[in-house]
Every structure is written in structure tokens, then in C-alpha cells.
Design a protein around this motif. Structure first.
Motif, PDB file in Angstrom:
ATOM      1  N   VAL A 190      43.598  80.589  15.199  1.00 17.10           N
ATOM      2  CA  VAL A 190      44.032  79.186  15.221  1.00 17.10           C
ATOM      3  C   VAL A 190      45.027  78.923  14.094  1.00 17.10           C
ATOM      4  N   VAL A 191      44.761  79.486  12.916  1.00 17.74           N
ATOM      5  CA  VAL A 191      45.664  79.313  11.778  1.00 17.74           C
ATOM      6  C   VAL A 191      47.016  79.981  12.057  1.00 17.74           C
ATOM      7  N   LEU A 192      46.998  81.193  12.589  1.00 14.32           N
ATOM      8  CA  LEU A 192      48.244  81.925  12.836  1.00 14.32           C
ATOM      9  C   LEU A 192      49.078  81.304  13.957  1.00 14.32           C
ATOM     10  N   TYR A 193      48.403  80.727  14.947  1.00 14.69           N
ATOM     11  CA  TYR A 193      49.105  80.153  16.098  1.00 14.69           C
ATOM     12  C   TYR A 193      48.914  78.645  16.179  1.00 14.69           C
ATOM     13  N   TRP A 194      48.854  77.996  15.034  1.00 15.65           N
ATOM     14  CA  TRP A 194      48.526  76.561  15.021  1.00 15.65           C
ATOM     15  C   TRP A 194      49.565  75.734  15.770  1.00 15.65           C
ATOM     16  N   LYS A 195      50.834  76.152  15.764  1.00 13.84           N
ATOM     17  CA  LYS A 195      51.858  75.385  16.476  1.00 13.84           C
ATOM     18  C   LYS A 195      51.595  75.399  17.980  1.00 13.84           C
ATOM     19  N   ARG A 196      51.187  76.560  18.501  1.00 16.69           N
ATOM     20  CA  ARG A 196      50.890  76.654  19.930  1.00 16.69           C
ATOM     21  C   ARG A 196      49.665  75.818  20.291  1.00 16.69           C
ATOM     22  N   PHE A 197      48.635  75.874  19.452  1.00 15.53           N
ATOM     23  CA  PHE A 197      47.433  75.091  19.736  1.00 15.53           C
ATOM     24  C   PHE A 197      47.698  73.599  19.573  1.00 15.53           C
ATOM     25  N   TRP A 198      48.504  73.236  18.598  1.00 12.73           N
ATOM     26  CA  TRP A 198      48.862  71.826  18.430  1.00 12.73           C
ATOM     27  C   TRP A 198      49.680  71.351  19.625  1.00 12.73           C
ATOM     28  N   GLY A 199      50.486  72.251  20.183  1.00 13.70           N
ATOM     29  CA  GLY A 199      51.282  71.889  21.357  1.00 13.70           C
ATOM     30  C   GLY A 199      50.439  71.589  22.588  1.00 13.70           C
ATOM     31  N   LEU A 200      49.208  72.104  22.615  1.00 12.86           N
ATOM     32  CA  LEU A 200      48.316  71.776  23.725  1.00 12.86           C
ATOM     33  C   LEU A 200      47.885  70.307  23.663  1.00 12.86           C
ATOM     34  N   VAL A 201      47.861  69.765  22.450  1.00 12.17           N
ATOM     35  CA  VAL A 201      47.472  68.366  22.248  1.00 12.17           C
ATOM     36  C   VAL A 201      48.684  67.447  22.257  1.00 12.17           C
ATOM     37  N   ARG A 202      49.740  67.882  21.580  1.00 12.24           N
ATOM     38  CA  ARG A 202      50.974  67.098  21.496  1.00 12.24           C
ATOM     39  C   ARG A 202      52.132  67.949  22.003  1.00 12.24           C
ATOM     40  N   PRO A 203      52.314  68.003  23.332  1.00  9.26           N
ATOM     41  CA  PRO A 203      53.348  68.876  23.898  1.00  9.26           C
ATOM     42  C   PRO A 203      54.753  68.426  23.526  1.00  9.26           C
ATOM     43  N   ARG A 204      55.627  69.440  23.384  1.00 10.77           N
ATOM     44  CA  ARG A 204      57.027  69.171  23.102  1.00 10.77           C
ATOM     45  C   ARG A 204      57.832  69.321  24.399  1.00 10.77           C
ATOM     46  N   PRO A 205      58.989  68.648  24.489  1.00  9.41           N
ATOM     47  CA  PRO A 205      59.827  68.765  25.692  1.00  9.41           C
ATOM     48  C   PRO A 205      60.282  70.204  25.919  1.00  9.41           C
ATOM     49  N   TYR A 206      60.308  70.605  27.177  1.00 10.70           N
ATOM     50  CA  TYR A 206      60.826  71.905  27.614  1.00 10.70           C
ATOM     51  C   TYR A 206      59.954  73.093  27.181  1.00 10.70           C
ATOM     52  N   VAL A 207      58.774  72.848  26.657  1.00 10.44           N
ATOM     53  CA  VAL A 207      57.836  73.926  26.342  1.00 10.44           C
ATOM     54  C   VAL A 207      56.787  73.939  27.454  1.00 10.44           C
ATOM     55  N   ARG A 208      56.734  74.986  28.248  1.00 12.34           N
ATOM     56  CA  ARG A 208      55.878  75.016  29.427  1.00 12.34           C
ATOM     57  C   ARG A 208      54.430  75.363  29.086  1.00 12.34           C
ATOM     58  N   PHE A 209      54.232  76.243  28.094  1.00 14.93           N
ATOM     59  CA  PHE A 209      52.866  76.566  27.676  1.00 14.93           C
ATOM     60  C   PHE A 209      52.428  75.512  26.647  1.00 14.93           C
ATOM     61  N   ALA A 210      52.114  74.344  27.162  1.00 16.60           N
ATOM     62  CA  ALA A 210      51.765  73.215  26.296  1.00 16.60           C
ATOM     63  C   ALA A 210      51.088  72.142  27.140  1.00 16.60           C
ATOM     64  N   GLY A 211      50.454  71.204  26.461  1.00 19.06           N
ATOM     65  CA  GLY A 211      49.855  70.060  27.137  1.00 19.06           C
ATOM     66  C   GLY A 211      48.836  70.453  28.192  1.00 19.06           C
ATOM     67  N   THR A 212      48.769  69.655  29.237  1.00 24.23           N
ATOM     68  CA  THR A 212      47.798  69.875  30.313  1.00 24.23           C
ATOM     69  C   THR A 212      47.992  71.217  30.989  1.00 24.23           C
ATOM     70  N   ARG A 213      49.254  71.612  31.149  1.00 21.84           N
ATOM     71  CA  ARG A 213      49.516  72.893  31.819  1.00 21.84           C
ATOM     72  C   ARG A 213      48.996  74.059  30.980  1.00 21.84           C
ATOM     73  N   GLY A 214      49.233  74.028  29.682  1.00 16.22           N
ATOM     74  CA  GLY A 214      48.752  75.101  28.813  1.00 16.22           C
ATOM     75  C   GLY A 214      47.235  75.180  28.797  1.00 16.22           C
ATOM     76  N   ILE A 215      46.586  74.026  28.757  1.00 15.65           N
ATOM     77  CA  ILE A 215      45.119  73.981  28.773  1.00 15.65           C
ATOM     78  C   ILE A 215      44.585  74.543  30.084  1.00 15.65           C
ATOM     79  N   MET A 216      45.240  74.180  31.189  1.00 16.57           N
ATOM     80  CA  MET A 216      44.818  74.684  32.499  1.00 16.57           C
ATOM     81  C   MET A 216      44.927  76.206  32.568  1.00 16.57           C
ATOM     82  N   LEU A 217      46.005  76.763  32.016  1.00 12.84           N
ATOM     83  CA  LEU A 217      46.183  78.212  32.028  1.00 12.84           C
ATOM     84  C   LEU A 217      45.073  78.907  31.237  1.00 12.84           C
TER      85      LEU A 217
END
Length: 265
Positions: free
Chosen positions: A58-85
Motif C-alpha cells: 500500500v505504501v509503495l503503490y499508494w498513488k494507485r490505491f488512492w486512485g481507486l478512491v479519487r480517480p484521475r481523468p484518463y486513468v482506466r485502472f482507477a475508481g469503480t472500474r479499478g475496484i471491479m477489476l
């Protein structure tokens, strides 16, 4: 409970092996046998100290995990889609693990079964690396629901102690068309939900075995596994682009005779 030396040794073993394709559960079983630390408490301790290793990812990939909560534009592995995957990847092993939990605990957490998993996993790793791939998935944003579920099915192999969750998911990702670095990276990230589920379930089921007096033992275990996992993951990520799975397979095959001689015979 037990002395702090056991906690420190086991935490280092856990942290160093959790995310490498060598099997942390297998190494913990073997280390526990050598330290004469076994039984229900020991099995639960081995699971609980995974929390430290989870936190390292979680510490090493905190940006990716944070993106699951607060997705950024044009990032596909993020938000609801990332959580679903991640849920698709976790689902097969969670269902099978719940159904076979008692069987796995009672019959597979043994040196002889770990020995078999070490050898079988090593052979499969060599065979996978001999296959010439044409990767179609390059980055985390390329991952599709089909790929996520497929990797999840391969992850079920990790229910066999000694096989390695990391080895199963990396091999599965490569066979399904992911580049090795992507397969490794997704293996680390996908480990977090499945490990939290397994750890939480085991803690709830065996909470009655422990008391507040055990807290220092668990604290040493989690801190040790966090530091060791942090170092192991950073090193593996640095090498995975140049290093195949073959050296890890060779290590497993070299380890197997020692396992047989010291723990099975």
C-alpha cells in the motif's frame, strides 16, 4: 506466547518471500517446523503478520490505491472500474478458499505438501518461461475484466501452500498476454484485497486463542514483515524487467532436497 526471536525470524521470512515467486506460506511452515513453532496459534500468527507485508505494498503503490478512491481523468485502472477489476481477481480464490478452508488448514499445511508444491511450481515456472509470448497488455490501464478474472483463476493455485500466490498470478498473467513487469506489478496490487480477506477471516475465527499478552509478539511480527516486504518488493520491481522466473524456479528446486531431508524424512 512465544519468544521474540521466533517473531522476528518469522516476520523476516514472511516479508522477504510474500511477494516473490517462492511461496511465503511454504517458507513459514518450514521455518516454523525448524523453530518448533507450530499449532493453531502458529498458523494464525503466520497469517496475521501478512498485514505488515500488505501495508508495504500500500505504501509503495499508494498513488494507485488512492486512485481507486479519487480517480484521475484518463486513468482506466482507477475508481469503480479499478475496484471491479480487483474484485474479479479476488473472487475465485475467496470462494474456493472459504469452501476448502478447513481442508487446507488440516491437510495441506504440512512439510510434505509444501515440498510437492515447491517442485510443481518450479517446473511450471520453467515451462512458462520457455514459451514465447507476444504480450498484448502492457500497463495497468490495459487490464480488462477478462484478464483480471483469468488471473484470479490462476491465483487459486496459491491455496496449495508452497505454490506461491505471486508465482501463480505472474504465470497466469503472462499466459494470458501480460508483459512480465505488468504481471508482477498487478500481482502485488491484487494481493492486497485477497490477503486482507484471508487475514481478517482467520483472525475472526481464531481470536479466542489470543490475549493482550500476545500483542508485543504480533507487533514485532508485523513491523518486521513490513520492513522486509518493502525491501523485497522494491528489489523485485527493479529486476523484473531483466530477470525471468527461472532463477526463482531453480532456487525452489535447490530448496526441495533440504526440505525433504530435514522435514519430511
Amino acid at each position: 506466547m512465544e519468544n521474540m526471536f521466533n517473531a522476528l525470524i518469522l516476520s523476516i521470512v514472511e516479508g522477504l518471500t510474500e511477494f516473490l515467486p517462492v511461496s511465503s506460506s511454504g517458507h513459514l511452515i518450514l521455518a516454523g517446523e525448524l523453530l518448533k513453532f507450530s499449532g493453531a496459534k502458529a498458523a494464525t500468527f503466520d497469517v496475521v503478520i501478512q498485514l505488515g507485508a500488505i501495508l508495504a505494498v500500500v505504501v509503495l503503490y499508494w498513488k494507485r490505491f488512492w486512485g481507486l478512491v479519487r480517480p484521475r481523468p484518463y486513468v482506466r485502472f482507477a475508481g469503480t472500474r479499478g475496484i471491479m477489476l480487483l474484485l474479479l481477481t479476488s473472487l475465485p480464490a475467496c470462494v474456493l478458499g472459504l469452501l476448502l478452508h478447513s481442508f487446507i488448514k488440516n491437510y495441506l499445511f504440512r512439510p510434505v505438501t509444501v515440498l510437492g508444491a515447491l517442485v510443481v511450481g518450479a517446473i511450471l515456472m520453467i515451462l512458462v518461461e520457455r514459451h514465447k509470448f507476444r504480450p498484448t497488455y502492457i500497463s495497468l490501464d490495459d487490464i480488462t475484466p477478462r484478464l483480471a478474472l483469468g488471473i484470479g483463476c490462476f491465483q487459486c493455485l496459491a491455496l496449495w501452500p508452497g505454490f506461491s500466490r505471486s508465482a501463480a498470478t505472474i504465470m497466469g498473467g503472462m499466459l494470458l498476454g501480460a508483459r512480465r513487469p505488468l504481471a508482477a506489478e498487478y500481482s502485488f496490487i491484487a494481493a492486497v484485497p485477497i490477503m486482507i480477506a484471508a487475514t481478517g477471516y482467520d483472525m475472526l475465527k481464531n481470536w479466542h486463542l489470543f490475549s493482550m499478552a500476545d500483542l508485543p509478539f504480533f507487533t514485532v511480527g508485523m513491523v518486521g514483515s513490513f520492513i522486509a516486504a518493502l525491501l523485497a518488493v522494491k528489489l523485485f520491481i527493479a529486476l523484473v524487467g531483466r530477470l525471468t522466473l527461472v532463477p526463482f524456479a531453480v532456487y525452489r528446486l535447490i530448496l526441495a532436497p533440504f526440505v525433504y531431508y530435514f522435514l519430511v524424512c
